[in-house]
Design a protein around this motif. Structure first.
Motif, PDB file in Angstrom:
ATOM      1  N   PRO A 161       0.833  -1.210   0.000  1.00 47.89           N
ATOM      2  CA  PRO A 161       0.000   0.000   0.000  1.00 47.89           C
ATOM      3  C   PRO A 161       0.865   1.256   0.000  1.00 47.89           C
ATOM      4  O   PRO A 161       1.932   1.282   0.624  1.00 47.89           O
ATOM      5  N   GLY A 162       0.413   2.282  -0.712  1.00 47.83           N
ATOM      6  CA  GLY A 162       1.139   3.541  -0.760  1.00 47.83           C
ATOM      7  C   GLY A 162       2.129   3.644  -1.896  1.00 47.83           C
ATOM      8  O   GLY A 162       2.621   4.735  -2.195  1.00 47.83           O
ATOM      9  N   ARG A 163       2.426   2.544  -2.565  1.00 43.77           N
ATOM     10  CA  ARG A 163       3.363   2.594  -3.693  1.00 43.77           C
ATOM     11  C   ARG A 163       2.703   3.252  -4.900  1.00 43.77           C
ATOM     12  O   ARG A 163       1.522   3.036  -5.179  1.00 43.77           O
ATOM     13  N   ASP A 164       3.447   4.075  -5.621  1.00 46.59           N
ATOM     14  CA  ASP A 164       2.937   4.708  -6.834  1.00 46.59           C
ATOM     15  C   ASP A 164       2.899   3.691  -7.976  1.00 46.59           C
ATOM     16  O   ASP A 164       3.920   3.068  -8.291  1.00 46.59           O
ATOM     17  N   ILE A 165       1.730   3.528  -8.580  1.00 54.29           N
ATOM     18  CA  ILE A 165       1.568   2.615  -9.712  1.00 54.29           C
ATOM     19  C   ILE A 165       0.786   3.334 -10.802  1.00 54.29           C
ATOM     20  O   ILE A 165       0.032   4.277 -10.522  1.00 54.29           O
ATOM     21  N   PRO A 166       0.951   2.928 -12.076  1.00 55.49           N
ATOM     22  CA  PRO A 166       0.240   3.615 -13.167  1.00 55.49           C
ATOM     23  C   PRO A 166      -1.268   3.410 -13.087  1.00 55.49           C
ATOM     24  O   PRO A 166      -1.737   2.307 -12.790  1.00 55.49           O
ATOM     25  N   GLU A 167      -2.000   4.472 -13.339  1.00 50.87           N
ATOM     26  CA  GLU A 167      -3.453   4.373 -13.424  1.00 50.87           C
ATOM     27  C   GLU A 167      -3.813   3.377 -14.529  1.00 50.87           C
ATOM     28  O   GLU A 167      -3.180   3.341 -15.583  1.00 50.87           O
ATOM     29  N   GLY A 168      -4.817   2.547 -14.284  1.00 52.16           N
ATOM     30  CA  GLY A 168      -5.211   1.538 -15.256  1.00 52.16           C
ATOM     31  C   GLY A 168      -4.542   0.194 -15.055  1.00 52.16           C
ATOM     32  O   GLY A 168      -4.806  -0.750 -15.805  1.00 52.16           O
ATOM     33  N   SER A 169      -3.671   0.087 -14.028  1.00 55.53           N
ATOM     34  CA  SER A 169      -2.985  -1.186 -13.770  1.00 55.53           C
ATOM     35  C   SER A 169      -3.988  -2.269 -13.362  1.00 55.53           C
ATOM     36  O   SER A 169      -5.022  -1.992 -12.757  1.00 55.53           O
ATOM     37  N   ASN A 170      -3.660  -3.514 -13.714  1.00 56.80           N
ATOM     38  CA  ASN A 170      -4.473  -4.668 -13.328  1.00 56.80           C
ATOM     39  C   ASN A 170      -3.917  -5.277 -12.046  1.00 56.80           C
ATOM     40  O   ASN A 170      -2.758  -5.706 -12.018  1.00 56.80           O
ATOM     41  N   ILE A 171      -4.731  -5.309 -11.005  1.00 54.69           N
ATOM     42  CA  ILE A 171      -4.309  -5.828  -9.706  1.00 54.69           C
ATOM     43  C   ILE A 171      -4.900  -7.224  -9.513  1.00 54.69           C
ATOM     44  O   ILE A 171      -6.119  -7.403  -9.559  1.00 54.69           O
ATOM     45  N   THR A 172      -4.021  -8.205  -9.319  1.00 57.08           N
ATOM     46  CA  THR A 172      -4.464  -9.569  -9.044  1.00 57.08           C
ATOM     47  C   THR A 172      -4.789  -9.707  -7.566  1.00 57.08           C
ATOM     48  O   THR A 172      -4.023  -9.267  -6.710  1.00 57.08           O
ATOM     49  N   LEU A 173      -5.937 -10.291  -7.275  1.00 60.83           N
ATOM     50  CA  LEU A 173      -6.370 -10.464  -5.892  1.00 60.83           C
ATOM     51  C   LEU A 173      -6.328 -11.937  -5.519  1.00 60.83           C
ATOM     52  O   LEU A 173      -6.882 -12.781  -6.237  1.00 60.83           O
ATOM     53  N   VAL A 174      -5.654 -12.236  -4.413  1.00 62.41           N
ATOM     54  CA  VAL A 174      -5.684 -13.582  -3.849  1.00 62.41           C
ATOM     55  C   VAL A 174      -6.777 -13.580  -2.792  1.00 62.41           C
ATOM     56  O   VAL A 174      -6.695 -12.843  -1.800  1.00 62.41           O
ATOM     57  N   LEU A 175      -7.806 -14.393  -3.009  1.00 64.28           N
ATOM     58  CA  LEU A 175      -8.990 -14.380  -2.153  1.00 64.28           C
ATOM     59  C   LEU A 175      -9.107 -15.671  -1.359  1.00 64.28           C
ATOM     60  O   LEU A 175      -8.638 -16.729  -1.798  1.00 64.28           O
ATOM     61  N   SER A 176      -9.754 -15.575  -0.219  1.00 64.37           N
ATOM     62  CA  SER A 176      -9.980 -16.750   0.615  1.00 64.37           C
ATOM     63  C   SER A 176     -11.166 -17.547   0.097  1.00 64.37           C
ATOM     64  O   SER A 176     -12.224 -16.997  -0.210  1.00 64.37           O
ATOM     65  N   SER A 177     -10.971 -18.844  -0.018  1.00 64.43           N
ATOM     66  CA  SER A 177     -12.068 -19.736  -0.446  1.00 64.43           C
ATOM     67  C   SER A 177     -12.731 -20.406   0.763  1.00 64.43           C
ATOM     68  O   SER A 177     -13.578 -21.283   0.597  1.00 64.43           O
ATOM     69  N   GLY A 178     -12.321 -20.003   1.993  1.00 71.36           N
ATOM     70  CA  GLY A 178     -12.849 -20.655   3.185  1.00 71.36           C
ATOM     71  C   GLY A 178     -12.041 -21.893   3.515  1.00 71.36           C
ATOM     72  O   GLY A 178     -11.170 -22.325   2.757  1.00 71.36           O
ATOM     73  N   THR A 179     -12.315 -22.488   4.661  1.00 72.01           N
ATOM     74  CA  THR A 179     -11.605 -23.711   5.038  1.00 72.01           C
ATOM     75  C   THR A 179     -12.178 -24.897   4.287  1.00 72.01           C
ATOM     76  O   THR A 179     -13.348 -24.912   3.911  1.00 72.01           O
ATOM     77  N   GLY A 180     -11.351 -25.880   4.071  1.00 69.15           N
ATOM     78  CA  GLY A 180     -11.801 -27.068   3.357  1.00 69.15           C
ATOM     79  C   GLY A 180     -12.761 -27.904   4.185  1.00 69.15           C
ATOM     80  O   GLY A 180     -12.859 -27.764   5.405  1.00 69.15           O
ATOM     81  N   SER A 181     -13.464 -28.773   3.523  1.00 66.75           N
ATOM     82  CA  SER A 181     -14.441 -29.624   4.213  1.00 66.75           C
ATOM     83  C   SER A 181     -13.805 -30.916   4.730  1.00 66.75           C
ATOM     84  O   SER A 181     -14.345 -31.572   5.623  1.00 66.75           O
ATOM     85  N   MET A 182     -12.642 -31.275   4.155  1.00 66.07           N
ATOM     86  CA  MET A 182     -11.992 -32.533   4.559  1.00 66.07           C
ATOM     87  C   MET A 182     -10.907 -32.263   5.583  1.00 66.07           C
ATOM     88  O   MET A 182     -10.181 -31.275   5.491  1.00 66.07           O
ATOM     89  N   GLU A 183     -10.812 -33.149   6.562  1.00 64.66           N
ATOM     90  CA  GLU A 183      -9.799 -33.030   7.598  1.00 64.66           C
ATOM     91  C   GLU A 183      -8.630 -33.962   7.306  1.00 64.66           C
ATOM     92  O   GLU A 183      -8.818 -35.085   6.833  1.00 64.66           O
ATOM     93  N   ASN A 184      -7.429 -33.455   7.595  1.00 64.40           N
ATOM     94  CA  ASN A 184      -6.218 -34.243   7.422  1.00 64.40           C
ATOM     95  C   ASN A 184      -5.346 -34.078   8.665  1.00 64.40           C
ATOM     96  O   ASN A 184      -5.462 -33.073   9.386  1.00 64.40           O
ATOM     97  N   PRO A 185      -4.487 -35.054   8.943  1.00 65.99           N
ATOM     98  CA  PRO A 185      -3.605 -34.923  10.110  1.00 65.99           C
ATOM     99  C   PRO A 185      -2.719 -33.692   9.979  1.00 65.99           C
ATOM    100  O   PRO A 185      -2.240 -33.354   8.890  1.00 65.99           O
ATOM    101  N   ALA A 186      -2.510 -33.021  11.081  1.00 65.89           N
ATOM    102  CA  ALA A 186      -1.608 -31.870  11.073  1.00 65.89           C
ATOM    103  C   ALA A 186      -0.210 -32.322  10.684  1.00 65.89           C
ATOM    104  O   ALA A 186       0.256 -33.369  11.133  1.00 65.89           O
ATOM    105  N   PRO A 187       0.479 -31.556   9.829  1.00 66.50           N
ATOM    106  CA  PRO A 187       1.833 -31.956   9.446  1.00 66.50           C
ATOM    107  C   PRO A 187       2.786 -31.799  10.626  1.00 66.50           C
ATOM    108  O   PRO A 187       2.552 -30.992  11.529  1.00 66.50           O
ATOM    109  N   ASN A 188       3.836 -32.584  10.609  1.00 63.82           N
ATOM    110  CA  ASN A 188       4.863 -32.464  11.642  1.00 63.82           C
ATOM    111  C   ASN A 188       5.931 -31.497  11.160  1.00 63.82           C
ATOM    112  O   ASN A 188       6.632 -31.764  10.183  1.00 63.82           O
TER     113      ASN A 188
END
Length: 271
Positions: A161-188
């Motif tokens: 945030p606050g960095r100068d970027i050209p007007e019209g730039s395309n910003i990619t958004l990484v969005l949360s899809s929520g937690t998964g429905s399947m459970e797996n053992p916690a990794p060690n």
């Protein structure tokens, strides 16, 4: 001549003057249409999206004057292309009328990158549009805060945030899809370096939670994980299950824990 005028009556001279003015007035109005080219009209041609030089040539050839009145920046429009014309295309105007043009800027203006992390997708989209920035790709990653922004990227790299970027730039958004429905053992993660642990979390679609660093650590990336929460196994030696998108907290220490632990044995932890 002066004597002949003075010998005539005042009324006669007045009538001559009035007649002369009437004659000049009638003649003026008869010639007014020719002087002003009254009735000579043209249809304004369409120069939208044409280069300003080409547009000027077209308009001047058609009998108009041209004035570049303003400029704007549209990322989808070529530089110096016409964005707007006044009067509009198809208008019927007099010959010699000035057509005012608004053209696209060559260099885009710079804007400050906003802080989008933590916003919902809709809020982030509105914020970008208000600054004349565009939503680029959307990438979904498991996380408990469904449909909120986790990262903001420009050209594949994180942009602060606050960095100068050209007007019209395309910003990619990484969005949360929520937690998964399947459970797996916690990794060690015990015994791994912090860098290795982050890679393991990413491979398991898990997030890095709170990181507690021992005061003796000087190189965080190469510090060792001595504790994690949740552990792979609980006190009853039962596997603890996690879902994609959940977080694991880590404790870092400057040296590798001893004895070396495996996926089933809780590590010896320093006091």
């Amino acid at each position: 001549m002066f004597n002949s005028i003075t010998k005539r009556s005042f009324r006669f001279n007045l009538a001559v003057v009035v007649g002369l003015f009437l004659f000049i007035g009638v003649l003026f109005f008869l010639l007014l249409g020719v002087i002003t080219k009254h009735g000579d009209t043209l249809i304004v041609p369409d120069v939208y999206r044409k280069n300003v030089q080409e547009a000027t040539q077209i308009l001047e050839k058609a009998g108009f004057n041209v004035d570049v009145r303003d400029s704007i920046y549209i990322d989808s429009l070529a530089a110096l292309a016409v964005w707007e014309q006044t009067p509009a295309k198809g208008s019927e105007v007099k010959v010699g009328r000035t057509i005012y043009l608004t053209v696209n800027k060559v260099v885009p203006p710079m804007v400050k990158m906003p802080e989008l992390v933590g916003l919902t997708f809709r809020s982030a989209e509105m914020t970008l549009h208000s600054l004349r920035l565009n939503v680029g790709d959307t990438i979904y990653k498991p996380d408990f805060a469904t449909n909120t922004v986790l990262q903001q990227l420009l050209n594949g790299k994180s942009v602060k945030p606050g960095r100068d970027i050209p007007e019209g730039s395309n910003i990619t958004l990484v969005l949360s899809s929520g937690t998964g429905s399947m459970e797996n053992p916690a990794p060690n993660l015990i015994g791994l370096t912090f860098a290795e642990a982050k890679e393991a979390l990413s491979a398991s679609n898990l997030n890095l939670g709170t990181v507690i660093v021992d005061p003796g650590v000087t190189d965080t990336a190469n510090a060792y994980v001595i504790k994690q929460d949740p552990m792979r196994k609980n006190n009853l030696n039962e596997l603890q299950m996690v879902r994609a998108g959940e977080s694991i907290d880590l404790w870092l220490f400057p040296t590798k824990p001893t004895p070396a632990t495996d996926s089933t044995t809780p590590p010896a932890q320093p006091e």
